[in-house]
Design an enzyme around this catalytic site. Structure first.
Site, PDB file in Angstrom:
ATOM      1  N   HIS A 187     -23.209  35.136  -9.961  1.00  0.00           N
ATOM      2  CA  HIS A 187     -21.865  34.576  -9.811  1.00  0.00           C
ATOM      3  C   HIS A 187     -21.710  33.285 -10.602  1.00  0.00           C
ATOM      4  CE1 HIS A 187     -21.686  37.117  -6.043  1.00  0.00           C
ATOM      5  NE2 HIS A 187     -20.853  37.623  -6.911  1.00  0.00           N
ATOM      6  N   CYS A 501     -23.908  50.011 -26.531  1.00  0.00           N
ATOM      7  CA  CYS A 501     -23.667  49.199 -25.334  1.00  0.00           C
ATOM      8  C   CYS A 501     -24.759  48.174 -25.077  1.00  0.00           C
ATOM      9  CB  CYS A 501     -23.452  50.075 -24.111  1.00  0.00           C
ATOM     10  SG  CYS A 501     -24.908  51.031 -23.659  1.00  0.00           S
TER      11      CYS A 501
HETATM   12  C1  PEP Z   1     -29.907  48.879 -23.080  1.00  0.00           C
HETATM   13  O1  PEP Z   1     -31.079  49.206 -22.860  1.00  0.00           O
HETATM   14  O2  PEP Z   1     -29.487  48.502 -24.197  1.00  0.00           O
HETATM   15  C2  PEP Z   1     -28.910  48.903 -21.996  1.00  0.00           C
HETATM   16  C3  PEP Z   1     -27.636  48.705 -22.238  1.00  0.00           C
HETATM   17  O3  PEP Z   1     -29.372  49.111 -20.733  1.00  0.00           O
HETATM   18  P1  PEP Z   1     -30.059  47.976 -19.824  1.00  0.00           P
HETATM   19  O4  PEP Z   1     -29.945  46.682 -20.544  1.00  0.00           O
HETATM   20  O5  PEP Z   1     -29.343  47.992 -18.521  1.00  0.00           O
HETATM   21  O6  PEP Z   1     -31.463  48.492 -19.743  1.00  0.00           O
END
Ligand code: PEP
Ligand code: MG
Length: 577
Positions: A187, A501
């Site tokens: 937070h 992502c």
């Molecule tokens: C990643 O591995 O790039 C990902 C987005 O997943 P996390 O960071 O939650 O492992």
């Protein structure tokens, strides 16, 4: 000068004098024995301390946007429960209010510790801060955050910061934050980002080497904390901070426009979110939807897996925040760095063990089934997509896709309303990257999303959380980019959408390369939406492919790649930050 590497909790650059905060805790000065004769008086002191605490929270609430107020309501509820139990101790044991509060705090922090969950540990931190605020109110020791020191323009160093104190510090004009513990999705981090205050988490920070009034620079773009730098370095950072402030204005404006390259290619800019509050805030950040909803917090904060109903409620809420915009919900990526209190995995190599889709298939009854049912039911409230984490074999995708179909049929047979979801896989292992052409033969596969955080770790064989080898961990390593090029090329050839992502998607020096690879969407942390859109809108995709990507793919080190991109961006008039 001393330089530390840290984790970025809120982007920015800050130069200022250090102030240590919260290292003396009122709880530690509570006597272990304090009998009282007037129990009624003691109870009324506790009630007064609680009402002062609540008044203080009410004052803070007025300064906050709606999305952050819920957090303070949770604090209010915690404080009330704490004081009510402390009153019972006073009445039953004839002890003073301070000791009663400490006893309740110790009981629950022990329980929190036993749970072994990182997220619950964050709540234990909240409880400690609330308990110590009540004790300070009881002893009238609370002179105000920071004591007599003027916080204006200061960089605060704390072991960790609770959101309530942070908000007060924000109101007093603090310039930057350094903590030893905490999470980038805590937070406190959310609040710091919402207020644009640079915040870095530095677990290795040596407190004994710090003095009040030391000069510090937080560069939470480059993940650095500099202590007592030379005058020349300070002046470069003062300039850097000014430049960031002026660029931020352009980024803010870009956040609410579509991201289209100069040669007319539209690129989606999505958000990564980690809980409901973050999702709510992200829905007004300008992003085109959610590219990664990390649902793990729902699994890590209690002693049993979440029910189908609670998952359904959470997913429906997030879909509701985004209306028709896509929301990519990742199947829980549990195991490894996301341990569960209720599944003990004794593994010597957890990152190579039972995690992600492997764990889901192993615990398909307890974990996967309720998740899929909840997701399919919630998908009637918006545009939901399913993302499968840690894939390393085509058969895992096939099995998951079959389970989705069977769950959908079952729901229909039960007469339960449900919708459909597009299915995507995370490309975070070299195995998945190299075989994307085979994955695309599975007809249900509609998109791939590069999880570059893990893809980098597995490609370079470097633990992403180990500071000793962090100099090797680099998303711009040509080996990582080559793998991505193979995978993206195969996916595009077959009409499968490509997203990114991992954190790489929000790095300005990576964005031109990702566009060159032909990605359709970048999913970034909400404060980076503007930076991503701004950068995209200044680039020509055609030129990137021809002029930049080929050279990057032919480089032999990440340093070389970085220099190439930097020069390229400067050449097309983009100010690199
Ligand atoms: C990643 O591995 O790039 C990902 C987005 O997943 P996390 O960071 O939650 O492992
Ligand atoms: Mg990952």
């Amino acid at each position: 000068m001393k330089v530390y590497r840290g984790l970025i909790a809120s982007e920015g650059v800050a130069v200022g004098l250090l102030t240590k905060y919260g290292f003396t805790n009122a709880l530690s000065s509570v006597p272990s024995n304090c009998p009282v004769s007037n129990v009624d008086f003691e109870v009324s002191r506790l009630e007064k301390a609680l009402s002062e605490f609540n008044e203080y929270l009410d004052g803070l609430k007025k300064t906050l946007p709606e999305s952050e107020r819920e957090l303070l309501n949770a604090h209010e509820a915690m404080a009330e429960a704490l004081v009510s139990e402390a009153v019972s101790h006073v009445v039953e044991e004839n002890i003073c209010g301070e000791l009663a509060v400490k006893k309740v705090f110790e009981k629950y922090s022990e329980l929190f510790r036993e749970s072994g969950s990182g997220l619950i540990a964050l709540r234990a931190g909240d409880l400690r801060n609330i308990a110590s605020a009540i004790v300070e109110n009881l002893t009238e020791l609370r002179p105000g955050v920071g004591g007599s020191i003027d916080i204006e323009g200061r960089i605060v160093v704390a072991r960790e910061l609770n959101p309530v104190d942070l908000l007060k510090l924000v109101n007093q004009g603090l310039r930057g934050i350094v903590t030893l513990t905490g999470g980038v999705t805590s937070h406190a981090a959310i609040i710091a980002r919402a207020h644009g205050i640079p915040y870095i988490i530095v677990p290795e920070l040596d407190l004994s080497g710090l003095s009040e009034g030391d000069l510090a620079v937080i560069d939470s773009i480059e993940e650095k904390l500099l202590l007592n730098p030379s005058r020349e370095i300070v002046s470069t950072y003062v300039e850097r901070a000014e430049k960031y402030e002026s660029l931020k204005k352009s980024y803010r404006e870009a956040a609410f426009r579509e991201a289209v390259t100069t040669d007319g290619v539209r690129v989606g800019v999505l958000c990564n979110v980690g809980d409901l509050e973050e999702a709510r805030a992200a829905s007004t950040s300008g992003c085109d939807g959610v590219g990664l909803f990390r649902v793990e917090y729902l699994y890590m904060s209690s002693n049993s897996p979440p029910s189908e109903e609670s998952l359904y409620t959470a997913f429906s809420k997030v879909l509701g925040f985004f209306n028709d915009r896509p929301v990519v919900i990742r199947a829980p990526d549990l195991g490894a760095d996301k341990p569960l209190p209720y599944i003990r995995l004794e593994e010597s190599n957890p990152f190579l063990g039972l995690r992600g889709v492997r764990l889901l298939l192993e615990y398909r009854g307890e974990i996967l089934a309720p998740f899929l049912r909840a997701l399919l039911r919630a998908s009637t409230s918006g545009n939901a997509k399913l993302l499968i984490p840690m894939i390393s074999r085509v058969s895992e995708l096939v099995e998951l896709a079959e389970l989705v179909e069977r769950t959908s049929e079952k729901l229909m047979a039960e007469g339960v309303a449900s919708g459909g979801v597009e299915i995507g896989i995370m490309v975070e292992t070299p195995a998945a990257a190299l075989l994307v052409d085979k994955y695309t033969e599975v007809p249900q596969l509609k998109f791939i999303s590069f999880g570059t955080n893990d893809l980098t770790q597995y490609t370079l064989a470097v633990d992403r959380g180990n500071v000793k080898v962090s100099y090797i961990y680099d998303e711009l390593d040509p080996s990582v980019i080559r793998l991505m090029a193979v995978a993206a090329g195969e996916a595009k050839k077959r009409g499968v959408e490509v997203e990114v992502c991992g954190e790489m998607a929000g790095r300005q020096l990576a964005i031109p390369l990702l566009l060159g690879l032909g990605v359709d969407a970048l999913s970034v942390s909400p404060p980076l939406v503007g930076l991503a859109k701004y950068t995209i809108s200044k680039l020509s995709k055609r030129d990137l492919e021809r002029e930049l990507l080929a050279k990057a793919l032919n480089s032999s080190s990440p340093t070389e790649v970085r220099e190439l991109v930097r020069k390229y961006l400067e050449g097309v008039g983009i100010e690199v930050f």
